[in-house]
Design an enzyme around this catalytic site. Structure first.
Site, short mmCIF file in Angstrom:
data_model
loop_
_atom_site.label_atom_id
_atom_site.label_comp_id
_atom_site.label_asym_id
_atom_site.label_seq_id
_atom_site.Cartn_x
_atom_site.Cartn_y
_atom_site.Cartn_z
N ILE A 53 0.84 -1.20 0.00
CA ILE A 53 0.00 0.00 0.00
C ILE A 53 0.87 1.25 0.00
O ILE A 53 0.64 2.18 -0.78
CB ILE A 53 -0.99 -0.01 1.18
CG1 ILE A 53 -2.05 -1.10 0.95
CG2 ILE A 53 -1.63 1.35 1.39
CD1 ILE A 53 -2.93 -1.39 2.16
N THR A 56 2.49 1.77 -3.34
CA THR A 56 1.52 2.24 -4.33
C THR A 56 1.08 3.67 -4.05
O THR A 56 0.95 4.47 -4.98
CB THR A 56 0.31 1.30 -4.36
OG1 THR A 56 0.77 -0.04 -4.62
CG2 THR A 56 -0.69 1.71 -5.42
N GLU A 57 0.87 3.99 -2.80
CA GLU A 57 0.38 5.32 -2.44
C GLU A 57 1.42 6.42 -2.64
O GLU A 57 1.12 7.46 -3.20
CB GLU A 57 -0.09 5.34 -0.98
CG GLU A 57 -1.38 4.59 -0.72
CD GLU A 57 -2.61 5.29 -1.27
OE1 GLU A 57 -2.53 6.48 -1.65
OE2 GLU A 57 -3.66 4.65 -1.33
N SER A 58 2.64 6.19 -2.14
CA SER A 58 3.62 7.29 -2.10
C SER A 58 4.99 6.92 -2.63
O SER A 58 5.86 7.80 -2.68
CB SER A 58 3.77 7.76 -0.65
OG SER A 58 4.38 6.73 0.13
#
Length: 179
Positions: A53, A56-58
């Protein structure tokens, strides 16, 4: 001369194959692993999912803001953070706290666990809700065009959310393989 070139090419290919995992680890880092381990354990999460996560997010960039004003490693919006801080009983919450990697991971893990409780541990729904909003996921589950059984999403109408879920799942598999 051709023979020497072929031998060198074969040696280079062997070296690449033998080091493929190490090369892949550059693209799938284990940054902030102590925080991820601590808060994954506290909130009953798979640490590789949390890493997927964050990646993918940052991309593991801690001081990043999205065009939707999501903040930090786990890209938490100020509204979600304010709500989560109240639920987590965090006094004196302010938006700047989301820039702290440990706090961001702690809140992100809490939020994922909250979504897990709501969506019966169905990680596809959790990921869709993390990206597209829990309210949207609930609407999609009640729509036969998106869910045939009301328990699983067969079609995610937001292209961004559909791509997000797929991307996190691929990253998760890679993290599990590499580490």
């Amino acid at each position: 001369m051709k023979f020497v070139k072929r031998v060198i090419t074969i040696i280079i290919l062997i070296v690449i194959v033998l080091n493929a995992k190490n090369i892949a680890k550059c693209f799938y880092p284990l940054k902030y692993s102590s925080y991820i381990k601590e808060y994954s354990q506290r909130y009953d999460l798979d640490p590789y999912m949390v890493m997927a996560i964050i990646r993918t997010e940052s991309g593991f960039k801690e001081n990043v803001r999205s065009n939707k004003n999501a903040i930090g490693l786990m890209q938490i919006t100020p509204d979600t953070a304010q709500w989560a801080a109240q639920k987590m009983k965090i006094d004196n919450f302010n938006e700047d706290m989301l820039d702290d990697p440990e706090f961001n991971i702690k809140m992100g893990c809490w939020y994922i666990n909250d979504l897990k409780s709501e969506f019966n541990n169905n990680m596809n729904l959790v990921l869709a809700a993390y990206n597209g909003g829990r309210g949207n996921v609930k609407k999609w589950l009640s729509n036969l065009n998106h869910s045939y059984d009301g328990k699983n999403l067969d079609y995610i109408p937001f292209k961004e959310t559909d791509k997000y879920v797929k991307k996190v799942k691929v990253s998760y598999k890679v993290y599990k393989y590499l580490y």
